[in-house]
Write a protein that holds these residues in place. Structure first.
Motif, PDB file in Angstrom:
ATOM      1  N   TYR A 142       0.853  -1.195   0.000  1.00 15.97           N
ATOM      2  CA  TYR A 142       0.000   0.000   0.000  1.00 15.97           C
ATOM      3  C   TYR A 142       0.881   1.234   0.000  1.00 15.97           C
ATOM      4  CZ  TYR A 142      -2.814   3.815   1.859  1.00 15.97           C
ATOM      5  OH  TYR A 142      -3.413   5.040   2.057  1.00 15.97           O
ATOM      6  N   ASP A 143       0.504   2.235  -0.784  1.00 19.76           N
ATOM      7  CA  ASP A 143       1.219   3.513  -0.811  1.00 19.76           C
ATOM      8  C   ASP A 143       0.242   4.599  -1.243  1.00 19.76           C
ATOM      9  OD1 ASP A 143       2.921   5.696  -1.160  1.00 19.76           O
ATOM     10  OD2 ASP A 143       4.592   4.406  -1.733  1.00 19.76           O
ATOM     11  N   GLU A 144       0.016   5.546  -0.351  1.00 26.51           N
ATOM     12  CA  GLU A 144      -0.949   6.618  -0.634  1.00 26.51           C
ATOM     13  C   GLU A 144      -0.508   7.486  -1.799  1.00 26.51           C
ATOM     14  OE1 GLU A 144      -2.926  10.514   1.626  1.00 26.51           O
ATOM     15  OE2 GLU A 144      -1.835   8.997   2.783  1.00 26.51           O
ATOM     16  N   PHE A 145       0.793   7.558  -2.055  1.00 28.49           N
ATOM     17  CA  PHE A 145       1.304   8.469  -3.072  1.00 28.49           C
ATOM     18  C   PHE A 145       1.737   7.745  -4.335  1.00 28.49           C
ATOM     19  CE2 PHE A 145       1.836  10.502   1.030  1.00 28.49           C
ATOM     20  CZ  PHE A 145       1.304  11.767   0.790  1.00 28.49           C
ATOM     21  N   ARG A 146       1.191   6.583  -4.588  1.00 30.37           N
ATOM     22  CA  ARG A 146       1.400   5.873  -5.848  1.00 30.37           C
ATOM     23  C   ARG A 146       0.123   5.921  -6.676  1.00 30.37           C
ATOM     24  NH1 ARG A 146       6.023   2.514  -6.588  1.00 30.37           N
ATOM     25  NH2 ARG A 146       7.619   3.317  -5.182  1.00 30.37           N
ATOM     26  N   ASP A 147       0.222   5.444  -7.917  1.00 31.51           N
ATOM     27  CA  ASP A 147      -0.927   5.471  -8.818  1.00 31.51           C
ATOM     28  C   ASP A 147      -1.955   4.396  -8.492  1.00 31.51           C
ATOM     29  OD1 ASP A 147       0.296   7.541 -10.139  1.00 31.51           O
ATOM     30  OD2 ASP A 147       1.174   6.273 -11.697  1.00 31.51           O
ATOM     31  N   PHE A 148      -1.651   3.509  -7.548  1.00 33.16           N
ATOM     32  CA  PHE A 148      -2.571   2.436  -7.202  1.00 33.16           C
ATOM     33  C   PHE A 148      -2.872   2.498  -5.715  1.00 33.16           C
ATOM     34  CE2 PHE A 148       1.778   0.902  -6.993  1.00 33.16           C
ATOM     35  CZ  PHE A 148       1.850   0.371  -5.721  1.00 33.16           C
ATOM     36  N   ASP A 149      -3.965   1.863  -5.320  1.00 34.62           N
ATOM     37  CA  ASP A 149      -4.300   1.780  -3.901  1.00 34.62           C
ATOM     38  C   ASP A 149      -3.535   0.635  -3.238  1.00 34.62           C
ATOM     39  OD1 ASP A 149      -6.061   3.898  -4.167  1.00 34.62           O
ATOM     40  OD2 ASP A 149      -7.758   2.590  -4.640  1.00 34.62           O
ATOM     41  N   PHE A 150      -3.646  -0.539  -3.841  1.00 33.43           N
ATOM     42  CA  PHE A 150      -2.948  -1.714  -3.331  1.00 33.43           C
ATOM     43  C   PHE A 150      -2.324  -2.470  -4.499  1.00 33.43           C
ATOM     44  CE2 PHE A 150      -6.083  -0.915  -0.042  1.00 33.43           C
ATOM     45  CZ  PHE A 150      -5.363  -1.128   1.127  1.00 33.43           C
ATOM     46  N   ARG A 151      -1.204  -3.105  -4.228  1.00 34.63           N
ATOM     47  CA  ARG A 151      -0.634  -4.059  -5.170  1.00 34.63           C
ATOM     48  C   ARG A 151      -0.592  -5.416  -4.468  1.00 34.63           C
ATOM     49  NH1 ARG A 151       4.513  -2.200  -6.628  1.00 34.63           N
ATOM     50  NH2 ARG A 151       4.009  -1.648  -8.784  1.00 34.63           N
ATOM     51  N   VAL A 152      -1.191  -6.410  -5.095  1.00 35.69           N
ATOM     52  CA  VAL A 152      -1.180  -7.771  -4.559  1.00 35.69           C
ATOM     53  C   VAL A 152      -0.388  -8.643  -5.523  1.00 35.69           C
ATOM     54  CG1 VAL A 152      -3.350  -7.519  -3.320  1.00 35.69           C
ATOM     55  CG2 VAL A 152      -3.371  -8.314  -5.686  1.00 35.69           C
ATOM     56  N   ALA A 153       0.335  -9.616  -4.959  1.00 38.00           N
ATOM     57  CA  ALA A 153       1.175 -10.471  -5.786  1.00 38.00           C
ATOM     58  C   ALA A 153       1.283 -11.850  -5.153  1.00 38.00           C
ATOM     59  CB  ALA A 153       2.569  -9.860  -5.956  1.00 38.00           C
ATOM     60  N   GLY A 154       1.480 -12.842  -5.998  1.00 33.96           N
ATOM     61  CA  GLY A 154       1.692 -14.215  -5.547  1.00 33.96           C
ATOM     62  C   GLY A 154       2.693 -14.906  -6.452  1.00 33.96           C
ATOM     63  N   HIS A 155       3.623 -15.661  -5.854  1.00 33.08           N
ATOM     64  CA  HIS A 155       4.665 -16.333  -6.620  1.00 33.08           C
ATOM     65  C   HIS A 155       4.941 -17.702  -6.012  1.00 33.08           C
ATOM     66  CE1 HIS A 155       5.268 -12.015  -7.307  1.00 33.08           C
ATOM     67  NE2 HIS A 155       5.746 -12.349  -8.488  1.00 33.08           N
ATOM     68  N   THR A 156       5.452 -18.585  -6.827  1.00 31.00           N
ATOM     69  CA  THR A 156       5.863 -19.906  -6.366  1.00 31.00           C
ATOM     70  C   THR A 156       7.059 -20.368  -7.181  1.00 31.00           C
ATOM     71  OG1 THR A 156       5.085 -22.159  -5.908  1.00 31.00           O
ATOM     72  CG2 THR A 156       4.339 -21.145  -7.950  1.00 31.00           C
ATOM     73  N   GLY A 157       7.841 -21.290  -6.620  1.00 36.41           N
ATOM     74  CA  GLY A 157       9.017 -21.752  -7.342  1.00 36.41           C
ATOM     75  C   GLY A 157       9.878 -22.656  -6.486  1.00 36.41           C
ATOM     76  N   LEU A 158      11.166 -22.666  -6.795  1.00 33.64           N
ATOM     77  CA  LEU A 158      12.133 -23.531  -6.125  1.00 33.64           C
ATOM     78  C   LEU A 158      13.048 -22.714  -5.215  1.00 33.64           C
ATOM     79  CD1 LEU A 158      13.215 -25.888  -9.063  1.00 33.64           C
ATOM     80  CD2 LEU A 158      11.661 -26.425  -7.180  1.00 33.64           C
ATOM     81  N   ALA A 159      13.430 -23.314  -4.103  1.00 31.87           N
ATOM     82  CA  ALA A 159      14.368 -22.694  -3.160  1.00 31.87           C
ATOM     83  C   ALA A 159      15.599 -23.572  -3.050  1.00 31.87           C
ATOM     84  CB  ALA A 159      13.716 -22.512  -1.795  1.00 31.87           C
ATOM     85  N   TYR A 160      16.739 -22.946  -2.779  1.00 33.32           N
ATOM     86  CA  TYR A 160      18.000 -23.680  -2.643  1.00 33.32           C
ATOM     87  C   TYR A 160      18.747 -23.153  -1.430  1.00 33.32           C
ATOM     88  CZ  TYR A 160      22.370 -26.015  -3.874  1.00 33.32           C
ATOM     89  OH  TYR A 160      23.482 -26.819  -3.856  1.00 33.32           O
ATOM     90  N   GLN A 161      19.132 -24.052  -0.554  1.00 33.87           N
ATOM     91  CA  GLN A 161      19.831 -23.681   0.665  1.00 33.87           C
ATOM     92  C   GLN A 161      21.339 -23.779   0.430  1.00 33.87           C
ATOM     93  OE1 GLN A 161      17.943 -24.363   4.636  1.00 33.87           O
ATOM     94  NE2 GLN A 161      19.515 -25.927   4.738  1.00 33.87           N
ATOM     95  N   PHE A 162      21.985 -22.619   0.236  1.00 38.66           N
ATOM     96  CA  PHE A 162      23.405 -22.600  -0.070  1.00 38.66           C
ATOM     97  C   PHE A 162      24.253 -22.904   1.158  1.00 38.66           C
ATOM     98  CE2 PHE A 162      21.590 -19.976  -3.439  1.00 38.66           C
ATOM     99  CZ  PHE A 162      22.249 -20.456  -4.554  1.00 38.66           C
ATOM    100  N   LEU A 163      23.837 -22.410   2.308  1.00 40.41           N
ATOM    101  CA  LEU A 163      24.665 -22.551   3.497  1.00 40.41           C
ATOM    102  C   LEU A 163      23.780 -22.570   4.730  1.00 40.41           C
ATOM    103  CD1 LEU A 163      27.487 -22.598   4.813  1.00 40.41           C
ATOM    104  CD2 LEU A 163      27.448 -20.093   4.782  1.00 40.41           C
ATOM    105  N   LYS A 164      24.083 -23.498   5.635  1.00 42.38           N
ATOM    106  CA  LYS A 164      23.391 -23.576   6.906  1.00 42.38           C
ATOM    107  C   LYS A 164      24.383 -24.056   7.956  1.00 42.38           C
ATOM    108  CE  LYS A 164      19.441 -25.619   9.322  1.00 42.38           C
ATOM    109  NZ  LYS A 164      18.322 -26.590   9.236  1.00 42.38           N
ATOM    110  N   SER A 165      24.722 -23.165   8.877  1.00 39.96           N
ATOM    111  CA  SER A 165      25.648 -23.499   9.944  1.00 39.96           C
ATOM    112  C   SER A 165      25.125 -22.894  11.240  1.00 39.96           C
ATOM    113  CB  SER A 165      27.051 -22.976   9.629  1.00 39.96           C
ATOM    114  OG  SER A 165      27.059 -21.554   9.613  1.00 39.96           O
ATOM    115  N   ASP A 166      25.919 -23.008  12.293  1.00 37.27           N
ATOM    116  CA  ASP A 166      25.492 -22.465  13.575  1.00 37.27           C
ATOM    117  C   ASP A 166      25.378 -20.950  13.549  1.00 37.27           C
ATOM    118  OD1 ASP A 166      25.435 -25.003  14.604  1.00 37.27           O
ATOM    119  OD2 ASP A 166      27.458 -24.900  15.452  1.00 37.27           O
ATOM    120  N   ASN A 167      26.153 -20.278  12.680  1.00 37.92           N
ATOM    121  CA  ASN A 167      26.177 -18.819  12.665  1.00 37.92           C
ATOM    122  C   ASN A 167      25.610 -18.199  11.398  1.00 37.92           C
ATOM    123  OD1 ASN A 167      27.475 -18.658  15.204  1.00 37.92           O
ATOM    124  ND2 ASN A 167      29.453 -19.012  14.236  1.00 37.92           N
TER     125      ASN A 167
END
Length: 275
Positions: A142-167
């Motif tokens: 939502y943005d009062e100073f844009r040309d639209f009242d609301f923008r709605v969006a939906g997406h789907t796809g694949l995720a990839y976990q490059f790194l996962k450690s304690d930190n």
């Protein structure tokens, strides 16, 4: 010849007979148990985690936080700017659900100069074997100073976990979907791609850096795209890690914003209460 063969057989078989008697009389036990554990190949490549210590509480599935920032001036110039935010996270071994809301409002000399909000929601499921997964995401803007009242969006796809450690936790995603700007006469669904990443790096016990970015190219018209990005440094102000100081930036870029500017860059300092 027969005498030599008999001597040979006695010499070979005697050690085996002696060893057999020794093993028959021996008492074998597995350390910590009275009988050997049954073999299973389930933990051969993915070891079964040890059970939690007696009396230890399992980590909470849900966590979240509320943030607030305020600054302004009074006198010859009157400026008041507020920033409110909230986030929610549910993390398990193979699933991450996250949602966050950011609202900003600014008034200058009694006139509203900024009034906008951004809501994101994403659910990611990682496959048990390997770093790949899939996700579904939704967004309301939502943005009062844009040309639209609301923008709605939906997406789907694949995720990839490059790194996962304690930190450090770093993952990327790629997908496609559509968005629609409500409040315009020519409102229509726009097919979009998606390229994004999330980074969470803990510097030490009290400090960490977080960053997230998503690029949405217009699949129907090359050269048009939008970007939503945010990065922040957090510092815990108490030993329980419940109250944090957050300093960061947030950028919203549209290559075709209409009458508005293409780039909206916010820098902020807020207090975040985690629960």
């Amino acid at each position: 010849m027969r005498g030599m063969l008999a001597v040979f057989l006695v010499g070979v078989l005697a050690p085996f007979s002696l060893a057999q008697n020794m093993f028959r009389d021996a008492d074998f036990k597995v350390a910590g148990d009275d009988k050997p554990a049954a073999f299973t190949d389930k933990g051969l490549f993915n070891p079964i985690p040890a059970p939690p210590a007696a009396g230890a509480k399992p980590p909470p599935l849900w966590s979240g936080g509320i943030e607030f920032g305020l600054n302004g001036t009074e006198g010859n110039t009157q400026v008041l700017k507020t920033r409110l935010g909230a986030n929610l996270l549910r993390r398990t071994e193979g699933n991450i659900f996250s949602a966050d809301l950011v609202y900003g409002m600014a008034r200058q000399m009694g006139v509203t100069a900024e009034n906008k909000a951004l809501f994101n929601m994403r659910d990611e499921v990682f496959f048990r074997e390997g770093p790949w997964g899939c996700f579904a995401a939704g967004q309301v803007e939502y943005d009062e100073f844009r040309d639209f009242d609301f923008r709605v969006a939906g997406h789907t796809g694949l995720a990839y976990q490059f790194l996962k450690s304690d930190n450090t936790f770093f993952r990327g995603r790629i997908g496609a979907g559509a968005s629609k700007e409500l409040g315009r006469e020519d409102a229509r669904w726009i097919p979009e791609g998606l390229f994004g990443f999330d980074l969470d790096h803990r510097i030490n016990k009290r400090q960490r850096i977080i960053a997230t970015a998503d690029i949405y190219p217009d699949l129907g018209q090359l050269g048009r795209y939008r970007v939503r990005a945010r990065a922040a440094w957090e510092c815990s102000l108490d030993d329980n890690n419940c109250l944090l100081l957050r300093i960061g930036i947030q950028d919203r870029y549209d290559s075709n914003p209409g009458l508005a500017l293409r780039n909206d860059l916010d820098y902020f300092t807020t207090l975040l209460y985690k629960f």
